[in-house]
Design a protein around this motif. Structure first.
Motif, short mmCIF file in Angstrom:
data_model
loop_
_atom_site.label_atom_id
_atom_site.label_comp_id
_atom_site.label_asym_id
_atom_site.label_seq_id
_atom_site.Cartn_x
_atom_site.Cartn_y
_atom_site.Cartn_z
N PRO A 250 57.85 25.14 36.15
CA PRO A 250 59.02 25.38 37.00
C PRO A 250 59.74 24.06 37.31
O PRO A 250 59.14 22.98 37.20
CB PRO A 250 58.41 25.96 38.28
N ARG B 8 59.67 30.42 32.22
CA ARG B 8 58.45 30.41 33.03
C ARG B 8 57.27 30.28 32.08
O ARG B 8 57.42 30.45 30.88
CB ARG B 8 58.32 31.69 33.86
N LYS C 243 44.13 35.93 48.83
CA LYS C 243 43.74 36.94 47.84
C LYS C 243 42.70 37.87 48.46
O LYS C 243 42.49 38.98 48.00
CB LYS C 243 43.16 36.27 46.58
C1 MLC Z 1 51.94 33.18 41.41
N1 MLC Z 1 51.02 33.83 42.17
C2 MLC Z 1 50.06 32.98 42.51
C3 MLC Z 1 50.42 31.75 41.93
N2 MLC Z 1 51.59 31.90 41.26
N3 MLC Z 1 48.95 33.14 43.26
C4 MLC Z 1 48.19 32.05 43.44
N4 MLC Z 1 48.47 30.84 42.92
C5 MLC Z 1 49.59 30.65 42.16
N5 MLC Z 1 49.89 29.45 41.65
C6 MLC Z 1 50.99 35.26 42.56
C7 MLC Z 1 52.34 35.81 42.96
O1 MLC Z 1 52.56 35.65 44.34
C8 MLC Z 1 52.18 37.27 42.59
O2 MLC Z 1 51.40 37.92 43.58
C9 MLC Z 1 51.36 37.20 41.32
O3 MLC Z 1 50.62 35.97 41.38
C10 MLC Z 1 52.21 37.24 40.05
O4 MLC Z 1 53.29 36.29 40.18
P1 MLC Z 1 53.92 35.56 38.92
O5 MLC Z 1 55.02 34.67 39.38
O6 MLC Z 1 54.20 36.58 37.86
O7 MLC Z 1 52.70 34.65 38.48
P2 MLC Z 1 52.53 33.78 37.22
O8 MLC Z 1 53.80 33.74 36.42
O9 MLC Z 1 51.29 34.20 36.53
O10 MLC Z 1 52.36 32.32 37.88
C11 MLC Z 1 51.20 31.59 37.86
C12 MLC Z 1 51.49 30.17 37.34
C13 MLC Z 1 52.55 29.53 38.26
C14 MLC Z 1 50.18 29.42 37.35
C15 MLC Z 1 52.02 30.27 35.91
O11 MLC Z 1 52.10 29.54 39.60
C16 MLC Z 1 52.90 28.15 37.86
O12 MLC Z 1 53.71 27.92 36.95
N6 MLC Z 1 52.29 27.11 38.50
C17 MLC Z 1 52.63 25.70 38.27
C18 MLC Z 1 53.16 25.11 39.53
C19 MLC Z 1 53.59 23.66 39.36
O13 MLC Z 1 54.53 23.32 38.65
N7 MLC Z 1 52.88 22.73 40.01
C20 MLC Z 1 53.16 21.34 39.98
C21 MLC Z 1 53.42 20.82 41.40
S1 MLC Z 1 53.81 19.07 41.37
P3 MLC Z 1 51.58 39.47 43.95
O14 MLC Z 1 50.56 39.67 45.01
O15 MLC Z 1 52.99 39.58 44.42
O16 MLC Z 1 51.31 40.23 42.69
C22 MLC Z 1 52.35 18.30 41.81
C23 MLC Z 1 52.28 16.84 41.60
C24 MLC Z 1 51.59 16.58 40.32
O17 MLC Z 1 51.41 18.94 42.15
O18 MLC Z 1 50.62 15.82 40.26
O19 MLC Z 1 52.05 17.15 39.32
#
Ligand code: MLC
Ligand code: AMP
Length: 502
Positions: free
Chosen positions: A200, A226, A471
């Motif tokens: 993202p 995504r 969760k």
């Molecule tokens: C989404 N959901 C999560 C979640 N992401 N739950 C827990 N942890 C997460 N990370 C939940 C949603 O609320 C939803 O719940 C369900 O999962 C489906 O959502 P989704 O959007 O379809 O999920 P998904 O696409 O599978 O997303 C998961 C992921 C995403 C891991 C692909 O979270 C992601 O891209 N994470 C990366 C974040 C990032 O860029 N971090 C860097 C930060 S910078 P429900 O209950 O509604 O079904 C940083 C500094 C450094 O830290 O060192 O880099």
């Protein structure tokens, strides 16, 4: 010299007709397209009456147009404020109230909170269409980057605080430029690279680390809206570099098609934002022949350490400090050092031109998180080995990292404590096979109260971004406390069983 980061990036852009962003379905944004789109948007920002230093907030799904808005904001000397589209209205109201942006760009139906706070708004949908690009269409496609000093702000990124209130890390043009230049060279980026960009763009990792490296090298990016393991796998044979959080790697490993042939053009896999389990790194090496390069950083600092491109990549270590980053380990609770010897465990402190200037409008928090002589307290615990490779072993801060996203237990506990019948609560992270850690809540009922945990979850989903919602909610008779009355979260972590399935 103009320290505007856009000017620095543009000086390294590929030729006008070189693909910069390659979209799913075959659409292409060349470097020229990106430059012209960001010029039109920069002219629009100025036409809206925004001045250098004003904040531009964006709560958007990932699109090429949203990325151009980031570059336009830099170019016009304004301050970019990216916000996770998962934030709910209450969370958004806090960020907007704190950062007081002069413009908000949101998804269709997502501008009510900003409009209610009298902030001018534009819409941009998930496909990059909407009033923002319509309004920019008639603008001039030239715009000279506004003169900026190195310490002027380029972006504010919110990172949650231990008190439950988020803090805005103030990142300057210098902070971002120094880190980008170091990483681009350290990781060997060149114009021949094709970066598979599936992160993202509302966080440091995707917005700065990944995209700045590609732009500074004049490389191309495969621009995935995504992370989806099957889509990423389908694109992998065309890519040379991939960056992700550990969850991306465990999900890729679950794809039967992941093998050396799928990685035939790949030269580098990078992981960060959360601990990469040694088992994940080993399985990835067996399947693909690649040793994932693990690095470590933070919102406030950008990247701090990295395993080497050519030297030994140590599984379980995040590598030595980057050039230009000073890093020391001090005894926990010790204010000003001294630095501990190799092998001794303590908290990690850092210094360097990459470290942000402090927290937006929170001088008291800035005073707490920096030592008097300018070291930034990361809140991470670790040790240096004999070759100065850093090994992270835990966190002094009460923080859960789920799928690379930070969750501060205090914020969730405050939300739980407001629910009917809840006397008190404790929120912990437990090991999770997909997210690394999952958010689990333990609640204690008021006398005679009946707790409806399903109703709690429904309510929490209206108040908190989905990834922060526990969760699981477990009901307990009482919370374990030490003699000082402090909740013993380690005892809760020991008692509650981690789940084993996916
Ligand atoms: C989404 N959901 C999560 C979640 N992401 N739950 C827990 N942890 C997460 N990370 C939940 C949603 O609320 C939803 O719940 C369900 O999962 C489906 O959502 P989704 O959007 O379809 O999920 P998904 O696409 O599978 O997303 C998961 C992921 C995403 C891991 C692909 O979270 C992601 O891209 N994470 C990366 C974040 C990032 O860029 N971090 C860097 C930060 S910078 P429900 O209950 O509604 O079904 C940083 C500094 C450094 O830290 O060192 O880099
Ligand atoms: P953020 O506030 O989102 O920038 O998260 C920064 C935190 O993520 C750091 O303080 C670490 O706790 C954690 N982190 C980042 N990279 C790594 C890594 N490679 N291994 C372990 N933890 C990491």
């Amino acid at each position: 010299m103009n320290a505007n980061l856009y000017a620095r990036l543009r000086a390294h852009f590929g030729p006008d007709d070189k693909p910069c962003l390659i979209l799913p379905g075959g659409g292409i944004w060349t470097y020229g397209d990106l430059d012209r789109a960001s010029a039109r948007l920069a002219n629009l920002l100025v036409a809206q009456g925004l001045k250098p230093g004003d904040r531009v907030a964006a709560q958007l799904e990932k699109s090429a147009q949203g990325f151009a808005l980031y570059l336009a904001t830099l170019r016009a000397g304004m301050v970019f404020l990216p916000l996770n589209p998962a934030y709910r209205p209450d969370e958004l109201a806090y960020f907007l109230g704190d950062a007081t942006p002069g413009l908000f760009v949101g998804r269709p139906g997502g501008t009510a909170v900003a409009a209610g706070n009298a902030i001018p708004c534009f819409e941009l949908d998930d496909h990059g269409r909407g009033a923002l690009v319509d309004a920019a269409a008639g603008q001039d496609e030239h715009f000279e980057p506004v003169a900026r000093a190195a310490d002027d702000l380029a972006a504010i990124l919110y990172t949650s605080g231990t008190t439950g209130r988020s803090k805005g890390a103030m990142l300057s043009h210098r902070n971002l430029a120094v880190n980008a230049t170091t990483l681009c060279s350290l990781w060997g980026f060149s114009a021949d690279d094709v970066l598979l960009h599936a992160l993202p763009i509302f966080h440091v990792h995707g917005l700065f680390i990944a995209s700045h490296c590609a732009l500074l090298a004049g490389a191309s990016m495969l621009w995935a809206p995504r992370f989806d393991a099957a889509t990423v796998l389908a694109w992998l044979p065309e890519a040379s570099v991939f960056m992700g959080v550990p969850t991306y790697y465990t999900r890729l490993l679950a794809e039967p098609g992941l093998d050396a042939a799928a990685c035939r053009r790949m030269r580098l896999f990078i992981s960060g934002s959360a601990p990469l389990l040694p088992e994940t790194a080993q399985r990835f090496r067996q399947r693909t022949g690649h040793t994932i390069l693990e690095r470590y950083g933070m919102t406030e600092t950008g990247m701090l350490t990295s395993n080497p491109l050519h030297g030994e990549r140590r599984i379980g270590s995040v590598g030595p400090a980057l050039p230009g980053v000073a890093l020391r380990i001090v005894a926990e609770g010790s204010e000003d050092g001294p630095a501990l010897a190799p092998g001794e465990i303590g908290t990690v402190e850092v210094k360097g031109e990459n470290v942000c200037r402090g927290y937006w409008r929170m001088p008291e928090k800035t005073a707490t998180d920096w030592t008097a002589d300018g070291w930034f307290r990361t809140g991470d615990i670790g040790w240096l080995d004999a070759d100065a490779y850093l090994h992270l072993s835990g966190r002094a801060k009460d923080l859960i990292i789920s799928g690379g996203l930070n969750v501060y237990p205090k914020e969730i506990e405050l939300a739980l404590d407001e629910l009917p019948g809840v006397l008190e609560s404790a929120v912990i992270g437990l090991p999770h096979p997909d997210f690394g850690e999952e958010v689990v809540a333990v609640v204690v009922a008021e006398p005679e109260a009946h707790l409806d945990t399903d109703a709690f979850l429904r309510t929490l989903k209206t108040r908190l971004a989905g990834y922060k919602v526990p969760k699981r909610i477990v009901i307990a008779q009482e919370l374990p406390r030490n003699t000082m009355g402090k909740v013993q979260k380690n005892r809760l972590r020991e008692t509650l069983q981690p789940r084993t399935g996916g």
